[in-house]
Design a protein around this motif. Sequence first.
Motif, PDB file in Angstrom:
ATOM      1  N   ARG A  66       0.817  -1.216   0.000  1.00  0.00           N
ATOM      2  CA  ARG A  66       0.000   0.000   0.000  1.00  0.00           C
ATOM      3  C   ARG A  66       0.849   1.263   0.000  1.00  0.00           C
ATOM      4  O   ARG A  66       0.642   2.177  -0.814  1.00  0.00           O
ATOM      5  CB  ARG A  66      -0.930  -0.004   1.214  1.00  0.00           C
ATOM      6  CG  ARG A  66      -1.830   1.221   1.336  1.00  0.00           C
ATOM      7  CD  ARG A  66      -2.685   1.155   2.601  1.00  0.00           C
ATOM      8  NE  ARG A  66      -3.624   2.250   2.676  1.00  0.00           N
ATOM      9  CZ  ARG A  66      -3.341   3.464   3.147  1.00  0.00           C
ATOM     10  NH1 ARG A  66      -2.104   3.708   3.583  1.00  0.00           N
ATOM     11  NH2 ARG A  66      -4.262   4.417   3.174  1.00  0.00           N
ATOM     12  N   ILE A  70       1.003   4.076  -3.049  1.00  0.00           N
ATOM     13  CA  ILE A  70       0.542   5.454  -2.828  1.00  0.00           C
ATOM     14  C   ILE A  70       1.651   6.449  -3.144  1.00  0.00           C
ATOM     15  O   ILE A  70       1.418   7.484  -3.784  1.00  0.00           O
ATOM     16  CB  ILE A  70       0.033   5.629  -1.378  1.00  0.00           C
ATOM     17  CG1 ILE A  70      -1.255   4.822  -1.176  1.00  0.00           C
ATOM     18  CG2 ILE A  70      -0.212   7.112  -1.076  1.00  0.00           C
ATOM     19  CD1 ILE A  70      -1.740   4.796   0.253  1.00  0.00           C
ATOM     20  N   VAL A  73       1.961   6.757  -6.920  1.00  0.00           N
ATOM     21  CA  VAL A  73       0.878   7.559  -7.491  1.00  0.00           C
ATOM     22  C   VAL A  73       1.112   9.043  -7.234  1.00  0.00           C
ATOM     23  O   VAL A  73       1.007   9.877  -8.146  1.00  0.00           O
ATOM     24  CB  VAL A  73      -0.490   7.120  -6.927  1.00  0.00           C
ATOM     25  CG1 VAL A  73      -1.596   8.064  -7.399  1.00  0.00           C
ATOM     26  CG2 VAL A  73      -0.812   5.687  -7.343  1.00  0.00           C
ATOM     27  N   LYS A  74       1.454   9.378  -6.010  1.00  0.00           N
ATOM     28  CA  LYS A  74       1.692  10.787  -5.669  1.00  0.00           C
ATOM     29  C   LYS A  74       2.855  11.376  -6.469  1.00  0.00           C
ATOM     30  O   LYS A  74       2.825  12.543  -6.873  1.00  0.00           O
ATOM     31  CB  LYS A  74       1.960  10.913  -4.168  1.00  0.00           C
ATOM     32  CG  LYS A  74       0.721  10.687  -3.308  1.00  0.00           C
ATOM     33  CD  LYS A  74       1.077  10.485  -1.839  1.00  0.00           C
ATOM     34  CE  LYS A  74       1.781  11.674  -1.248  1.00  0.00           C
ATOM     35  NZ  LYS A  74       2.092  11.471   0.193  1.00  0.00           N
ATOM     36  N   GLN A  77       1.823  12.872  -9.939  1.00  0.00           N
ATOM     37  CA  GLN A  77       0.966  14.046 -10.127  1.00  0.00           C
ATOM     38  C   GLN A  77       1.825  15.250 -10.482  1.00  0.00           C
ATOM     39  O   GLN A  77       2.814  15.550  -9.820  1.00  0.00           O
ATOM     40  CB  GLN A  77       0.118  14.344  -8.897  1.00  0.00           C
ATOM     41  CG  GLN A  77      -0.898  15.464  -9.143  1.00  0.00           C
ATOM     42  CD  GLN A  77      -1.926  15.630  -8.035  1.00  0.00           C
ATOM     43  OE1 GLN A  77      -1.667  15.272  -6.875  1.00  0.00           O
ATOM     44  NE2 GLN A  77      -3.089  16.165  -8.368  1.00  0.00           N
ATOM     45  N   ALA A  99      -5.225   6.841 -11.368  1.00  0.00           N
ATOM     46  CA  ALA A  99      -4.606   7.285 -10.115  1.00  0.00           C
ATOM     47  C   ALA A  99      -5.659   7.534  -9.043  1.00  0.00           C
ATOM     48  O   ALA A  99      -5.502   7.136  -7.880  1.00  0.00           O
ATOM     49  CB  ALA A  99      -3.791   8.553 -10.369  1.00  0.00           C
ATOM     50  N   LEU A 103      -6.130   5.539  -5.418  1.00  0.00           N
ATOM     51  CA  LEU A 103      -6.117   6.234  -4.131  1.00  0.00           C
ATOM     52  C   LEU A 103      -7.416   6.019  -3.359  1.00  0.00           C
ATOM     53  O   LEU A 103      -7.396   5.874  -2.130  1.00  0.00           O
ATOM     54  CB  LEU A 103      -5.862   7.729  -4.348  1.00  0.00           C
ATOM     55  CG  LEU A 103      -4.457   8.089  -4.871  1.00  0.00           C
ATOM     56  CD1 LEU A 103      -4.354   9.585  -5.123  1.00  0.00           C
ATOM     57  CD2 LEU A 103      -3.372   7.636  -3.889  1.00  0.00           C
ATOM     58  N   ALA A 108      -6.910   6.844   0.320  1.00  0.00           N
ATOM     59  CA  ALA A 108      -5.817   7.813   0.399  1.00  0.00           C
ATOM     60  C   ALA A 108      -6.017   8.974  -0.568  1.00  0.00           C
ATOM     61  O   ALA A 108      -5.061   9.664  -0.918  1.00  0.00           O
ATOM     62  CB  ALA A 108      -4.490   7.116   0.100  1.00  0.00           C
ATOM     63  N   VAL A 109      -7.264   9.205  -0.997  1.00  0.00           N
ATOM     64  CA  VAL A 109      -7.513  10.257  -1.975  1.00  0.00           C
ATOM     65  C   VAL A 109      -7.176  11.648  -1.430  1.00  0.00           C
ATOM     66  O   VAL A 109      -6.872  12.581  -2.191  1.00  0.00           O
ATOM     67  CB  VAL A 109      -8.975  10.198  -2.476  1.00  0.00           C
ATOM     68  CG1 VAL A 109      -9.941  10.703  -1.418  1.00  0.00           C
ATOM     69  CG2 VAL A 109      -9.135  10.964  -3.786  1.00  0.00           C
ATOM     70  N   GLU A 111      -4.564  12.462  -0.080  1.00  0.00           N
ATOM     71  CA  GLU A 111      -3.128  12.701  -0.223  1.00  0.00           C
ATOM     72  C   GLU A 111      -2.751  13.291  -1.588  1.00  0.00           C
ATOM     73  O   GLU A 111      -1.584  13.572  -1.837  1.00  0.00           O
ATOM     74  CB  GLU A 111      -2.355  11.405   0.027  1.00  0.00           C
ATOM     75  CG  GLU A 111      -2.514  10.887   1.459  1.00  0.00           C
ATOM     76  CD  GLU A 111      -1.538   9.786   1.790  1.00  0.00           C
ATOM     77  OE1 GLU A 111      -0.391   9.851   1.287  1.00  0.00           O
ATOM     78  OE2 GLU A 111      -1.915   8.860   2.546  1.00  0.00           O
ATOM     79  N   MET A 112      -3.732  13.464  -2.461  1.00  0.00           N
ATOM     80  CA  MET A 112      -3.480  14.100  -3.763  1.00  0.00           C
ATOM     81  C   MET A 112      -3.973  15.540  -3.731  1.00  0.00           C
ATOM     82  O   MET A 112      -4.772  15.921  -2.874  1.00  0.00           O
ATOM     83  CB  MET A 112      -4.194  13.345  -4.882  1.00  0.00           C
ATOM     84  CG  MET A 112      -5.717  13.385  -4.778  1.00  0.00           C
ATOM     85  SD  MET A 112      -6.583  12.658  -6.201  1.00  0.00           S
ATOM     86  CE  MET A 112      -6.534  14.022  -7.370  1.00  0.00           C
ATOM     87  N   GLN A 114      -6.387  17.633  -4.973  1.00  0.00           N
ATOM     88  CA  GLN A 114      -7.656  17.443  -5.665  1.00  0.00           C
ATOM     89  C   GLN A 114      -8.070  18.673  -6.469  1.00  0.00           C
ATOM     90  O   GLN A 114      -8.560  18.563  -7.598  1.00  0.00           O
ATOM     91  CB  GLN A 114      -8.757  17.089  -4.660  1.00  0.00           C
ATOM     92  CG  GLN A 114      -8.528  15.758  -3.964  1.00  0.00           C
ATOM     93  CD  GLN A 114      -9.689  15.357  -3.082  1.00  0.00           C
ATOM     94  OE1 GLN A 114     -10.859  15.558  -3.419  1.00  0.00           O
ATOM     95  NE2 GLN A 114      -9.382  14.773  -1.925  1.00  0.00           N
TER      96      GLN A 114
END
Length: 334
Positions: A66, A70, A73-74, A77, A99, A103, A108-109, A111-112, A114
Motif C-alpha cells: 500500500r 501510494i 501515485v503521488k 501528479q 490514479a 487512491l 488515500a484520496v 493525499e493528492m 484534488q
Amino acid sequence: MNVKDIKLGENLPERLLLDQHIDFIQKYSSKENEYEYTMTEYLRMSGVYWCVTVMELMGALDKMDRSAIIEFVKSCQTAGGAFRPCTGHDPHLLSTLSAIQILITFDAVDEMDQESCVNHIASLQREDGSFTGDRWGEVDTRFTFCAVAALSLLRRLDAIDLERTVAFVMASGNFDGGFGVRPGSETHAGQVYCALGTLGLLGRLGLVDSDRLGWWLCERQLPSGGLNGRPEKLPDVCYSWWVLASLKILNRLHWISKPKLKKYILACQDSETGGFSDRPGDMPDPFHTLFGIAGLSLLGYEKPQLGSVNPIYCMSAVCLMKAGINIPKFKTSS
C-alpha cells in the motif's frame, strides 16, 4: 454463414484458479528488470489500477504494498494537477482516472492535490462538450468517460458543462444504438461502455434506446461463448467486461448465455502461471486478469465467491461504499 470465432479445446480450466491468479498479480511487480516491464511504462498507472482492483475483488488487497503504491501515485501528479502514467512521461486523462481509482481503493484520496486535478480536467473540455485526453488535442468518448468518472469520484461534477457533455456523447451515437469514439465513428463495445458510463453517472440513460443497443450488445456473443467488440472480430476476455458491464447498466444481462460466457472466461486462465489471457493458450497479463475476474463477478460467480464490482467504475462496490461514493441507480428507457 461462417462466423469468425475460435473453438475451445479440451482439458481447459473449468473452475476458477483463484490462488494462482493472486500469485500471478503479486509476482508481477517483481519483474522491474525485465524488458516487458520497461517497455510498458506508458501504461504503468493503469497497470497498477488493474492489479489493485483485481486483488481487491479477489480478497487479497492486503498482499499489495500500500505505502509504495501510494507514493508512486503521488510522485506522478504534476504541478498542473494531472497524473502521468509513470515519472518522465506526459500526463493524460487515462492515467489521471486510474490514479484516483487507486487512491480511493486505498482510502488515500486526500493525499493528492484534488483542486488542481479538478481544474486540469475541466480545462480539457471543448466547446462541443467533448474532452481531449491531454494538451495534444485528441478527442475520444473514452476521455469523456474518464473526465466524468474522475470528477464524480472527487464529487466535483459541478466543474464542467454537463449538458454539453451529454450532447457530445449523444452526437457520437449510431443507427445501431451504439456509440463510436466521436461523431461519425463506428460503434465499438469499448465506446458503448464509455458512453453508457458517462450517461449513467449523469443520470441520462433515458436518452439511450436500450432495446436496440441491448440487441447489438448481445449479438457480440459467439458460439464459443466469448464476446467480441464489434462484428467479424474474434472473442476476447476483456469484452467480458465492456459488453457485460454495458448490459448490466442497461438491465439486460439476461440477454446473453451466462453459462457459455462463464465457460469461455474460465477457459482463458493459465493453469501454470495464473492470470487470464484474451483467448485460451495466449499469454496472460494483468489487463485481461482484471476484466476476466470482473466479468465473473458480474455473472455472480461462486465457489470461491468474488467481491461485487460496480459496472460503471470497475471498482469494488464495497470499496466505493466505504468511500461514501454515491452509486447511481440506473434508469433506462423501456
